[in-house]
Design a protein around this motif. Structure first.
Motif, mmCIF file in Angstrom:
data_model
loop_
_atom_site.group_PDB
_atom_site.id
_atom_site.type_symbol
_atom_site.label_atom_id
_atom_site.label_comp_id
_atom_site.label_asym_id
_atom_site.label_seq_id
_atom_site.Cartn_x
_atom_site.Cartn_y
_atom_site.Cartn_z
ATOM 1 N N VAL A 41 0.868 -1.181 0.000
ATOM 2 C CA VAL A 41 0.000 0.000 0.000
ATOM 3 C C VAL A 41 0.900 1.224 0.000
ATOM 4 C CG1 VAL A 41 -1.895 -1.162 1.189
ATOM 5 C CG2 VAL A 41 -0.125 -0.010 2.525
ATOM 6 N N PRO A 42 0.407 2.372 -0.440
ATOM 7 C CA PRO A 42 1.238 3.583 -0.450
ATOM 8 C C PRO A 42 1.779 3.902 0.938
ATOM 9 C CG PRO A 42 -0.765 3.925 -1.711
ATOM 10 C CD PRO A 42 -0.926 2.613 -1.011
ATOM 11 N N PRO A 43 2.956 4.526 1.010
ATOM 12 C CA PRO A 43 3.510 4.917 2.317
ATOM 13 C C PRO A 43 2.513 5.773 3.099
ATOM 14 C CG PRO A 43 5.148 5.195 0.588
ATOM 15 C CD PRO A 43 3.861 4.856 -0.104
ATOM 16 N N ASP A 44 2.542 5.620 4.411
ATOM 17 C CA ASP A 44 1.662 6.355 5.330
ATOM 18 C C ASP A 44 0.197 5.941 5.207
ATOM 19 O OD1 ASP A 44 3.881 7.831 6.218
ATOM 20 O OD2 ASP A 44 3.622 9.287 4.599
ATOM 21 N N SER A 45 -0.071 4.827 4.509
ATOM 22 C CA SER A 45 -1.434 4.311 4.414
ATOM 23 C C SER A 45 -1.621 3.174 5.411
ATOM 24 C CB SER A 45 -1.723 3.809 2.994
ATOM 25 O OG SER A 45 -1.629 4.852 2.052
ATOM 26 N N VAL A 46 -2.856 2.904 5.750
ATOM 27 C CA VAL A 46 -3.167 1.794 6.655
ATOM 28 C C VAL A 46 -2.931 0.473 5.918
ATOM 29 C CG1 VAL A 46 -4.981 0.710 8.024
ATOM 30 C CG2 VAL A 46 -4.846 3.193 7.872
ATOM 31 N N ASP A 47 -2.348 -0.494 6.597
ATOM 32 C CA ASP A 47 -2.109 -1.798 5.983
ATOM 33 C C ASP A 47 -3.427 -2.412 5.526
ATOM 34 O OD1 ASP A 47 0.580 -1.530 6.520
ATOM 35 O OD2 ASP A 47 0.485 -2.650 8.398
ATOM 36 N N ARG A 48 -3.405 -3.066 4.390
ATOM 37 C CA ARG A 48 -4.609 -3.660 3.820
ATOM 38 C C ARG A 48 -5.036 -4.877 4.656
ATOM 39 N NH1 ARG A 48 -2.766 -4.255 -0.851
ATOM 40 N NH2 ARG A 48 -3.718 -2.452 -1.892
ATOM 41 N N ALA A 49 -6.281 -4.905 5.030
ATOM 42 C CA ALA A 49 -6.814 -6.010 5.831
ATOM 43 C C ALA A 49 -7.832 -6.838 5.081
ATOM 44 C CB ALA A 49 -7.440 -5.476 7.113
ATOM 45 N N GLY A 50 -8.279 -6.347 3.936
ATOM 46 C CA GLY A 50 -9.294 -7.072 3.191
ATOM 47 C C GLY A 50 -9.262 -6.713 1.722
#
Length: 257
Positions: A41-50
Motif C-alpha cells: 500500500v502507499p507509504p503512510d497508508s493503513v495496511d490492507r486487511a481485506g
C-alpha cells in the motif's frame, strides 16, 4: 533382501527430498502472498486487511483463493495482492538460489530465512516503492541470530563479528545517502534492508559484500537505461532499489559460496 533394502534407501531418500522441499515451498506461498497483499500500500497508508473491492477479510485462516495462485477474492473475485503466479515464480527462484548456495546447513538456514522475507519485500517495493519495517527488521534480526548460532556451533566469532559490522556499515551508508541527498539517495527502507544484506554477504567476507553491492548498482543502472530507451521512464524517475538489492544478493550468494 536386507542388502537390497539398504541400497534402495538412499535412492528413496533422494526422491523424497525434492518432494519435501516442494511441499515446504508451497506452504510458504500463503504467508508470502498475505505479506504482499497487506503491505503493498502507499507509504503512510493503513495496511490492507481485506479485499479492496468488497472488503472481505483476508487471512491465513481462509487462504484460498485469495492467497493461492489465482489471487482472487472469494466473494467478488477481484484480484488480491500480487498478480497470479508472480509470488510462486519468485519462490521457485528462491528455492533454486537456496539449492545452489553452498556452505554448512546453518548458513543455508540463514539464507533461507532471509529469502522468506526478501521475496515479499522485493515484490512490495516494486509495486509501491515501500519496504515495511515489519519485514526488514525481522529479516535483519533473523540473519543475525542464525549466523550467531552458526558461529557458536563452530565457525567462531570472527565471521559473525564481520557480518555484524558489515550489516551496520551498509545500513549506515545507505541511510547517510538519504540524509545527504534526499530523494536522490537511497531510501530509509533500503537502509533497513541493507542491514540483513550486509550481514549475510559480510559473513562470507568483505569482497563478497563489495561484489553484491556493485552488482545491485549495475543491475539498477542497466534496467534504468533500458526503461529510458523505450520511453517507460524519465531522468527524473525514481526506481525502487530493493528488488535489485535482493536479486544481486541472491546472485552473489550463488556465484561466490
Amino acid at each position: 533382501m536386507t542388502a537390497e533394502r539398504l541400497r534402495a534407501a538412499p535412492k528413496d531418500a533422494a526422491v523424497r527430498r525434492p518432494v519435501v522441499r516442494l511441499l515446504a515451498a508451497l506452504a510458504v506461498v500463503p504467508p508470502m502472498r498475505l505479506a504482499v497483499a497487506r503491505y503493498a500500500v502507499p507509504p503512510d497508508s493503513v495496511d490492507r486487511a481485506g479485499c479492496d473491492g468488497c472488503g472481505a477479510p483476508i487471512g491465513l485462516d481462509r487462504p484460498l483463493p485469495a492467497l493461492g495462485p489465482t489471487a482472487r477474492c472469494p466473494v467478488c473475485r477481484a484480484r488480491v495482492g500480487a498478480a497470479p503466479g508472480v509470488v510462486e515464480l519468485a519462490l521457485v527462484a528462491a528455492v533454486a538460489v537456496l539449492a545452489l548456495t553452498g556452505g554448512p546447513v546453518g548458513e543455508r538456514l540463514a539464507v533461507a530465512g532471509w529469502l522468506a522475507f526478501a521475496v515479499p519485500l522485493a515484490l512490495i517495493d516494486a509495486a509501491v516503492h515501500r519496504l515495511p519495517d515489519r519485514l526488514t527488521y525481522p529479516a535483519a534480526a533473523g540473519v543475525w541470530v542464525l549466523l550467531g548460532a552458526v558461529a557458536l556451533a563452530g565457525a567462531g566469532p570472527a565471521p559473525w563479528l564481520r557480518a555484524t559490522a558489515a550489516g551496520l556499515a551498509l545500513g549506515a551508508g545507505f541511510a547517510g545517502t538519504t540524509l545527504l541527498l534526499g530523494r536522490r539517495g537511497f531510501g530509509l527502507g533500503d537502509a533497513k534492508l541493507a542491514l540483513s544484506v550486509g550481514a549475510l554477504l559480510g559473513w562470507y567476507g568483505w569482497p563478497v559484500l563489495v561484489v553484491g553491492l556493485m552488482l545491485a548498482v549495475t543491475l539498477s543502472a542497466l534496467v534504468a537505461l533500458v526503461l529510458l530507451a523505450i520511453g517507460r521512464a524519465r531522468w527524473s524517475s525514481h526506481l525502487p532499489f530493493g528488488p535489485f538489492l535482493v536479486v544481486a544478493t541472491a546472485l552473489t550468494l550463488v556465484l561466490t559460496t
